[in-house]
Scaffold this motif. Structure first.
Motif, PDB file in Angstrom:
ATOM      1  N   ILE A 109       0.849  -1.196   0.000  1.00 34.01           N
ATOM      2  CA  ILE A 109       0.000   0.000   0.000  1.00 34.01           C
ATOM      3  C   ILE A 109       0.884   1.246   0.000  1.00 34.01           C
ATOM      4  CG2 ILE A 109      -1.592   1.339   1.441  1.00 34.01           C
ATOM      5  CD1 ILE A 109      -2.505  -1.446   2.609  1.00 34.01           C
ATOM      6  N   CYS A 110       1.934   1.201   0.816  1.00 35.02           N
ATOM      7  CA  CYS A 110       2.806   2.368   0.943  1.00 35.02           C
ATOM      8  C   CYS A 110       4.265   1.934   0.810  1.00 35.02           C
ATOM      9  CB  CYS A 110       2.600   3.046   2.297  1.00 35.02           C
ATOM     10  SG  CYS A 110       3.491   4.621   2.387  1.00 35.02           S
ATOM     11  N   GLN A 111       5.091   2.859   0.285  1.00 33.95           N
ATOM     12  CA  GLN A 111       6.516   2.515   0.147  1.00 33.95           C
ATOM     13  C   GLN A 111       7.180   2.336   1.505  1.00 33.95           C
ATOM     14  OE1 GLN A 111       5.436   5.609  -0.254  1.00 33.95           O
ATOM     15  NE2 GLN A 111       6.648   6.658   1.298  1.00 33.95           N
ATOM     16  N   LYS A 159       4.267  -0.279  11.061  1.00 37.35           N
ATOM     17  CA  LYS A 159       4.063   1.114  11.461  1.00 37.35           C
ATOM     18  C   LYS A 159       4.990   2.016  10.678  1.00 37.35           C
ATOM     19  CE  LYS A 159       1.884   3.739  14.527  1.00 37.35           C
ATOM     20  NZ  LYS A 159       2.000   5.025  13.838  1.00 37.35           N
ATOM     21  N   GLY A 160       4.403   2.923   9.916  1.00 37.69           N
ATOM     22  CA  GLY A 160       5.180   3.873   9.126  1.00 37.69           C
ATOM     23  C   GLY A 160       5.888   4.901   9.999  1.00 37.69           C
ATOM     24  N   GLY A 161       7.047   5.328   9.533  1.00 36.30           N
ATOM     25  CA  GLY A 161       7.824   6.304  10.301  1.00 36.30           C
ATOM     26  C   GLY A 161       7.134   7.660  10.376  1.00 36.30           C
ATOM     27  N   GLY A 162       6.465   8.054   9.295  1.00 35.47           N
ATOM     28  CA  GLY A 162       5.829   9.381   9.270  1.00 35.47           C
ATOM     29  C   GLY A 162       4.805   9.550  10.364  1.00 35.47           C
ATOM     30  N   SER A 163       4.031   8.494  10.622  1.00 36.45           N
ATOM     31  CA  SER A 163       3.019   8.620  11.680  1.00 36.45           C
ATOM     32  C   SER A 163       3.636   8.394  13.057  1.00 36.45           C
ATOM     33  CB  SER A 163       1.847   7.672  11.431  1.00 36.45           C
ATOM     34  OG  SER A 163       2.276   6.339  11.369  1.00 36.45           O
ATOM     35  N   ASP A 164       4.551   7.444  13.181  1.00 38.39           N
ATOM     36  CA  ASP A 164       5.191   7.245  14.489  1.00 38.39           C
ATOM     37  C   ASP A 164       5.915   8.510  14.948  1.00 38.39           C
ATOM     38  OD1 ASP A 164       4.648   4.933  15.824  1.00 38.39           O
ATOM     39  OD2 ASP A 164       6.565   3.958  15.454  1.00 38.39           O
ATOM     40  N   TRP A 177       1.578  12.862   9.356  1.00 43.93           N
ATOM     41  CA  TRP A 177       1.149  11.501   9.716  1.00 43.93           C
ATOM     42  C   TRP A 177       0.137  10.953   8.712  1.00 43.93           C
ATOM     43  CZ3 TRP A 177      -3.944  10.540  11.818  1.00 43.93           C
ATOM     44  CH2 TRP A 177      -4.718  11.681  12.031  1.00 43.93           C
ATOM     45  N   CYS A 178      -0.006  11.630   7.564  1.00 43.94           N
ATOM     46  CA  CYS A 178      -0.874  11.164   6.473  1.00 43.94           C
ATOM     47  C   CYS A 178      -2.304  10.892   6.916  1.00 43.94           C
ATOM     48  CB  CYS A 178      -0.285   9.932   5.804  1.00 43.94           C
ATOM     49  SG  CYS A 178       1.198  10.279   4.871  1.00 43.94           S
ATOM     50  N   PRO A 179      -2.991  11.910   7.432  1.00 38.81           N
ATOM     51  CA  PRO A 179      -4.399  11.702   7.731  1.00 38.81           C
ATOM     52  C   PRO A 179      -5.205  11.532   6.440  1.00 38.81           C
ATOM     53  CG  PRO A 179      -3.810  14.033   7.996  1.00 38.81           C
ATOM     54  CD  PRO A 179      -2.549  13.280   7.683  1.00 38.81           C
ATOM     55  N   ASN A 184      -2.298   6.538  13.756  1.00 43.46           N
ATOM     56  CA  ASN A 184      -2.126   5.561  12.684  1.00 43.46           C
ATOM     57  C   ASN A 184      -2.555   6.244  11.396  1.00 43.46           C
ATOM     58  OD1 ASN A 184      -0.946   3.096  12.941  1.00 43.46           O
ATOM     59  ND2 ASN A 184      -2.819   1.937  13.202  1.00 43.46           N
ATOM     60  N   CYS A 185      -1.787   6.047  10.336  1.00 47.18           N
ATOM     61  CA  CYS A 185      -1.936   6.848   9.127  1.00 47.18           C
ATOM     62  C   CYS A 185      -2.907   6.222   8.117  1.00 47.18           C
ATOM     63  CB  CYS A 185      -0.568   6.986   8.480  1.00 47.18           C
ATOM     64  SG  CYS A 185       0.149   5.379   8.057  1.00 47.18           S
ATOM     65  N   ALA A 186      -2.918   6.818   6.920  1.00 49.36           N
ATOM     66  CA  ALA A 186      -3.750   6.286   5.829  1.00 49.36           C
ATOM     67  C   ALA A 186      -3.320   4.867   5.454  1.00 49.36           C
ATOM     68  CB  ALA A 186      -3.644   7.199   4.613  1.00 49.36           C
ATOM     69  N   THR A 229      -2.816   2.406   7.524  1.00 46.61           N
ATOM     70  CA  THR A 229      -2.989   1.601   8.737  1.00 46.61           C
ATOM     71  C   THR A 229      -2.954   0.121   8.359  1.00 46.61           C
ATOM     72  OG1 THR A 229      -4.165   3.225  10.068  1.00 46.61           O
ATOM     73  CG2 THR A 229      -4.790   0.929  10.402  1.00 46.61           C
ATOM     74  N   ARG A 230      -2.068  -0.619   9.028  1.00 50.80           N
ATOM     75  CA  ARG A 230      -1.889  -2.031   8.659  1.00 50.80           C
ATOM     76  C   ARG A 230      -1.750  -2.868   9.922  1.00 50.80           C
ATOM     77  NH1 ARG A 230       2.958   0.152   5.021  1.00 50.80           N
ATOM     78  NH2 ARG A 230       2.986   1.419   6.907  1.00 50.80           N
ATOM     79  N   HIS A 231      -2.714  -3.733  10.165  1.00 57.57           N
ATOM     80  CA  HIS A 231      -2.558  -4.678  11.269  1.00 57.57           C
ATOM     81  C   HIS A 231      -3.466  -5.879  11.065  1.00 57.57           C
ATOM     82  CE1 HIS A 231      -6.298  -3.263  13.226  1.00 57.57           C
ATOM     83  NE2 HIS A 231      -5.911  -2.058  12.888  1.00 57.57           N
ATOM     84  N   GLY A 290       6.779  16.262  -2.545  1.00 59.72           N
ATOM     85  CA  GLY A 290       6.875  15.441  -1.339  1.00 59.72           C
ATOM     86  C   GLY A 290       5.510  15.262  -0.739  1.00 59.72           C
ATOM     87  N   LYS A 291       5.466  15.139   0.595  1.00 61.50           N
ATOM     88  CA  LYS A 291       4.157  15.093   1.239  1.00 61.50           C
ATOM     89  C   LYS A 291       4.150  16.001   2.468  1.00 61.50           C
ATOM     90  CE  LYS A 291       4.509  11.039   4.313  1.00 61.50           C
ATOM     91  NZ  LYS A 291       4.303  11.520   5.668  1.00 61.50           N
ATOM     92  N   SER A 292       2.977  16.533   2.719  1.00 61.80           N
ATOM     93  CA  SER A 292       2.639  17.398   3.857  1.00 61.80           C
ATOM     94  C   SER A 292       3.332  18.761   3.802  1.00 61.80           C
ATOM     95  CB  SER A 292       2.852  16.678   5.190  1.00 61.80           C
ATOM     96  OG  SER A 292       4.189  16.290   5.379  1.00 61.80           O
ATOM     97  N   GLY A 313       0.346  10.918   0.242  1.00 62.46           N
ATOM     98  CA  GLY A 313       0.997   9.951   1.116  1.00 62.46           C
ATOM     99  C   GLY A 313       0.052   8.785   1.360  1.00 62.46           C
ATOM    100  N   GLY A 314       0.547   7.576   1.157  1.00 63.83           N
ATOM    101  CA  GLY A 314      -0.325   6.407   1.318  1.00 63.83           C
ATOM    102  C   GLY A 314      -0.930   5.961  -0.003  1.00 63.83           C
ATOM    103  N   ALA A 315      -0.500   6.574  -1.126  1.00 61.95           N
ATOM    104  CA  ALA A 315      -0.992   6.134  -2.444  1.00 61.95           C
ATOM    105  C   ALA A 315       0.202   5.692  -3.292  1.00 61.95           C
ATOM    106  CB  ALA A 315      -1.776   7.247  -3.123  1.00 61.95           C
TER     107      ALA A 315
END
Ligand code: SF4
Length: 509
Positions: free
Chosen positions: A65-67, A149-154, A183-185, A275-277, A279-281, A413-415, A437-439
């Motif tokens: 989903i995300c790099q 867990k992505g670094g951008g949101s952590d 954090w890519c909302p 948790n960002c766009a 979200t993976r669990h 970039g993002k944000s 971010g997240g695409a």
């Protein structure tokens, strides 16, 4: 008594890590879909559409989903009566699972873990170690919660020791705007209150494993103070108008989680984790009968959306001029075609060091655009793996030298950018654009060719030249200093305060 065999545990965790790299949790996907349907801000709606289209593509293609395929965070709740048939520790088994999952040839994931984080910061190569949390509970089964867990949101996590009389709501509403869009909302906010500082953070981290169910809570009404707080924060955070990717809009959070514990009379520890766009669990139970295979979601859950480029400008990066850039305004949507440089933290550091020493640069940046990205390695016939934008603010300190000395014209970039970076962009009449971010998998499909230009030893952080075709971006900071991350949320905050009708009319921000 159940016997948990070593390879059953390792393979189940490895399979779950692969699974979550390309499947959003079903509840999260449905909440994102509802947010898309109700979104009135055109810019935010477009970002949500890209996130949903990307999600479907990732699910169909079994690619991330995300790099940023994340650090592997694994919670293990082991029944005290379970028997283990293993020669390894839980940490060693989790590490082996991460190694297996992140190097799986058909879907290689990005290794993002660095050893010696305060020093040389050397990539461990296989995304180990896992971050493991372990608990002994009654019973004979082993429950496992796996997340990436992505670094951008952590990076946007907050922990504080409030005074006993301080308002938690006020603190959260003060913190969320400072988190910006890094954090890519939209995503989830999880709040831990009480215990001790580390326990509050753990409570919040656990909350991120829970399903999205705020609508059910709204329907049945709160039964505890924590549930009352969830509803209050959900309304108030969304009323900030931050919106998807910080572009301004109705949905910033899809859910808010709250958990609390008693704390010392002198203290009120709080932790707020997003948790960002992406979200993976996933969650599964080992009962000794063998490895667990997770059920893939039905593709019917994914809306069939098409991107609307009717209002986008087509831009040729190979013939772009400063005069053309100056005609763009923040919020404009562009489709980039041509040669696009890449670079992120390490490459920027090297470039500025070279310029400081007065040496010749290995790449000519004059009138070029650079994309802040660290892609996943390609598999099969891919030119590049998922390649979404990374957080631009980390590159803020390089903006002035890159524009003034290297001659760069644009950044992607993002944000948001910080005030000094925005001022540099205005001063040099340059531009900053954002991709969603997240695409990441969707963005990677715009990349038709890729070659390394400098610093190959930096791996994903090397400077590449991408050949892109119709890569969708939005102007976030224009040559006059107009910034959509400032105007968008402000416009939508006001519109939400005024009511639904005003929100409908707040376009185009
Ligand atoms: S969606 Fe954003 S914050 Fe989440 S992993 Fe991807 S880049 Fe990082």
């Amino acid at each position: 008594m159940a016997t948990i065999r070593q390879d059953d545990f390792i393979q189940s965790v490895a399979d779950a890590l692969q699974f979550i790299s390309y499947y959003h949790p079903t509840d999260f996907l449905q909440a994102m879909r509802r947010a898309y349907e109700r979104e009135a801000s055109p810019a935010a709606k477009d970002a949500l559409a890209q996130i949903l289209i990307n999600s479907r593509m990732a699910a169909e293609g079994h690619r991330p989903i995300c790099q940023d395929t994340g650090s592997a965070v694994i919670f293990v709740r082991a029944g005290m009566n379970a028997r283990w048939d293993t020669t390894m520790s839980i940490q060693q088994m989790c590490d082996e699972a991460v190694r297996r999952a992140y190097t799986y040839p058909q879907n290689i994931l990005r290794a993002s873990m660095l050893a010696d984080p305060a020093g040389k910061r050397v990539n461990t190569g296989d995304n180990t170690p896992a971050i493991v949390h372990f608990d002994l509970v009654p019973g004979e089964q082993v429950e496992v919660f796996v997340s990436a867990k992505g670094g951008g949101s952590d990076n946007k996590s907050k922990v504080a020791m409030l005074l006993p009389g301080d308002s938690v709501v006020d603190w959260v509403l003060q913190m969320v705007p400072t988190m910006g869009a890094d954090w890519c909302p939209p995503g989830i906010l999880s709040l831990g209150i009480g215990g001790s500082p580390e326990k509050a953070a753990m409570l919040a981290k656990w909350g991120l494993m829970e399903p999205v169910n705020i609508d059910e809570l709204k329907a049945r009404g709160p039964a505890t103070p924590a549930e009352e707080l969830r509803l209050e924060l959900f309304e108030k955070v969304n009323a900030l108008g931050i919106g998807a990717q910080g572009l301004g809009g109705l949905t910033t959070v899809l859910d808010v989680k709250v958990a609390d514990l008693p704390s010392h009379a002198a203290s009120k520890p709080v932790a707020l984790l997003p948790n960002c766009a992406a979200t993976r669990h996933a969650h599964f139970v080992l009962d000794g009968s063998g490895p667990v295979a997770l059920e893939p979601p039905s593709l019917d859950l994914y809306p069939k959306l098409a991107l609307d480029f009717s209002t986008s400008r087509r831009v040729n990066l190979d013939t772009i001029t400063p005069a053309e850039v100056q005609t763009w305004r923040s919020g404009d949507r562009l489709l980039l075609t041509g040669k696009l440089l890449t670079g992120r933290d390490a490459a920027h550091q090297r470039i500025t060091d070279i310029m400081a020493r007065g040496e010749k640069l290995p790449v000519d940046f004059r009138n070029r655009f650079i994309y802040y990205v660290g892609p996943v390695d390609p598999v099969g016939d891919e030119v590049v793996g998922p390649a979404g934008p990374t957080t631009s603010s980390r590159m803020d300190r390089f903006v002035e030298p890159m524009l003034a000395q290297a001659g760069l014209l644009g950044m992607v970039g993002k944000s948001e950018r910080g005030p000094a970076a925005v001022e540099s962009i205005r001063k040099h009449k340059a531009v900053y654009c954002i991709a969603v971010g997240g695409a990441a998998y969707l963005v990677s499909k715009s990349i038709r060719a890729s070659r390394v230009l400098a610093f190959p030893e930096l791996g994903m952080e090397a400077i590449y030249e991408f050949e892109v075709k119709d890569m969708p971006v939005t102007v976030a900071v224009d040559a006059a200093g107009g910034a959509i991350h400032r105007t968008g949320p402000a416009t939508w905050k006001l519109a939400i305060e005024k009511g639904a009708g005003a929100a409908q009319q707040a376009a185009p921000a």
